[in-house]
Design an enzyme around this catalytic site. Structure first.
Site, PDB file in Angstrom:
ATOM      1  N   LYS A  72      -6.274 -10.682  -6.516  1.00 40.95           N
ATOM      2  CA  LYS A  72      -7.462 -11.092  -5.772  1.00 40.95           C
ATOM      3  C   LYS A  72      -8.625 -10.154  -6.083  1.00 40.95           C
ATOM      4  CE  LYS A  72      -7.045  -8.590  -1.368  1.00 40.95           C
ATOM      5  NZ  LYS A  72      -7.045  -8.717   0.104  1.00 40.95           N
ATOM      6  N   LYS A 105       0.802  -1.215   0.000  1.00 38.16           N
ATOM      7  CA  LYS A 105       0.000   0.000   0.000  1.00 38.16           C
ATOM      8  C   LYS A 105       0.841   1.274   0.000  1.00 38.16           C
ATOM      9  CE  LYS A 105      -4.084  -2.014   2.200  1.00 38.16           C
ATOM     10  NZ  LYS A 105      -4.974  -2.006   3.378  1.00 38.16           N
ATOM     11  N   LYS A 115     -12.572  -4.537  -3.901  1.00 38.78           N
ATOM     12  CA  LYS A 115     -13.426  -3.366  -4.137  1.00 38.78           C
ATOM     13  C   LYS A 115     -12.629  -2.191  -4.688  1.00 38.78           C
ATOM     14  CE  LYS A 115     -16.342  -4.674  -0.229  1.00 38.78           C
ATOM     15  NZ  LYS A 115     -16.673  -4.371   1.166  1.00 38.78           N
TER      16      LYS A 115
END
Length: 360
Positions: A224, A141, A227
């Site tokens: 994966k 991230k 959202k």
């Protein structure tokens, strides 16, 4: 609630398809989800579906706590506060739509229980930055982001996650495989605290892995399902209408072999992802699904088959969710009672004991 510390020899339990979980009679089962909108198929097969299995097979002495991690959600600032409030209610509605009962389980909102933040600080004082810096989700991230733009909350949130779990004496935590490292950190923190204060104060929880392997993106099966993917066709939500599910499966990425369908994640990730989804929904092994589709000779037949299975399984969830989301007062009542009447007394007891142990 007073719990004795229990040292768990095994670090994880992997459930098999259709396996009834065999947990100790005093097990405390804990899991949370972030309020980032409706659950998608990856969430559902990765952990959420197991919540109901655990609930349905629990004995009276066992405790199930399922929460909304709304404090975790603000590691990405939520400046539209009206939308954020709605997302939190949607998460409660999604939990209930799965069949989780507020009579059998504790359904709570993290932010309503200040002891989560309090224990987070206590544990941050004994957690090394070196360990946190090795967390793979943190690395992914923060990669390529200017250091001045990276917030402390994003770096340190695994400690809050550990505090969430340890606050309730949780013995078993159902999660997806991408949370393995976070559960190991939780055990490490518990072990460190117990060693420092020469006692057995915090439980080292076991990880419960679901039988379904990680569900991948429909249009990029090397990643994966998420959202955060910019393409809405990459994921299926539990609230998607049948036509939307059919469209997404029809457009999903597969390969050029159209007359022989088998599980090979390395060479045929798209087809393997569809087989994995069917396996998770039907509770069958991958080998059984391969036999079921062996007669199919084209992608249209395979994708229609997969769509029908998903639609049949998710339709009751979608209908229940649509009913629940129309009653925000009921959703808030469930969250408030679960938080203040059931979860917080446990949290307060834990904090009281730990503060006394630390000399406060």
């Amino acid at each position: 609630m007073k719990r004795a510390y229990s040292s768990l020899a095994a670090k994880s339990v992997r459930l098999l398809q259709n396996e009834v979980p065999k947990l100790p009679s005093d097990a405390v089962i804990f899991s949370m989800i972030q309020p980032t909108g409706d659950f998608h198929l990856g969430n559902y097969l990765g952990a959420n579906r197991v919540w109901k299995q655990l609930q349905d097979h629990k004995v009276p002495q066992q405790t199930c706590l399922f929460g909304v991690a709304d404090l975790h959600a603000i590691t990405v600032p939520k400046l539209d506060v009206v939308k954020f409030k709605q997302l939190r209610l949607q998460a409660i509605a999604s939990i209930l739509a799965l069949g989780i009962s507020p009579e059998k389980c504790t359904i709570f909102m993290q932010s309503k229980i200040p002891e989560h933040s309090q224990l987070n600080w206590l544990l941050e004082t004994i957690t090394s930055m070196g360990y946190l810096n090795r967390m793979t989700q943190w690395k992914s991230k923060s990669e390529g982001v200017d250091e001045d733009q990276v917030k402390l909350g994003l770096f340190a949130y695994p400690v809050l996650q550990a505090a969430d779990i340890l606050l309730y004496g949780s013995t078993h935590v159902p999660v997806g495989e991408d949370q393995t490292q976070h559960l190991e950190l939780t055990r490490n923190i518990a072990r460190r605290f117990n060693k420092m204060y020469k006692g057995r104060y915090l439980v080292e929880p076991q990880t419960i892995f679901t039988p379904t392997k990680k569900v991948l993106s429909l249009n990029n099966p090397t990643k994966k399902m998420s959202k955060s993917d910019a393409d809405p066709l990459s994921r299926i939500y539990l609230t998607d209408a049948p036509e939307s599910i059919q469209k997404k499966i029809k457009k999903c990425l597969t390969d050029s072999i159209s007359d022989n369908f088998y599980y090979d994640p390395e060479n045929r990730p798209g087809v393997s992802n569809l087989i994995n989804i069917v396996s998770g929904i039907q509770g069958k092994s991958v080998e059984e699904v391969e036999k079921d589709i062996a007669h199919m000779k084209d992608y249209n037949t395979l994708k229609t088959y997969v769509s029908d299975i998903i639609i049949e399984d998710l339709t009751p969830v979608r209908i229940r969710y649509e009913q629940l989301i129309k009653d925000p007062a009921y959703l808030m009542d469930v969250a408030t009672k679960g938080s203040l009447e059931k979860a917080r007394p446990i949290a307060q007891g834990t904090i009281k004991r730990l503060m006394e142990t630390m000399g406060f």
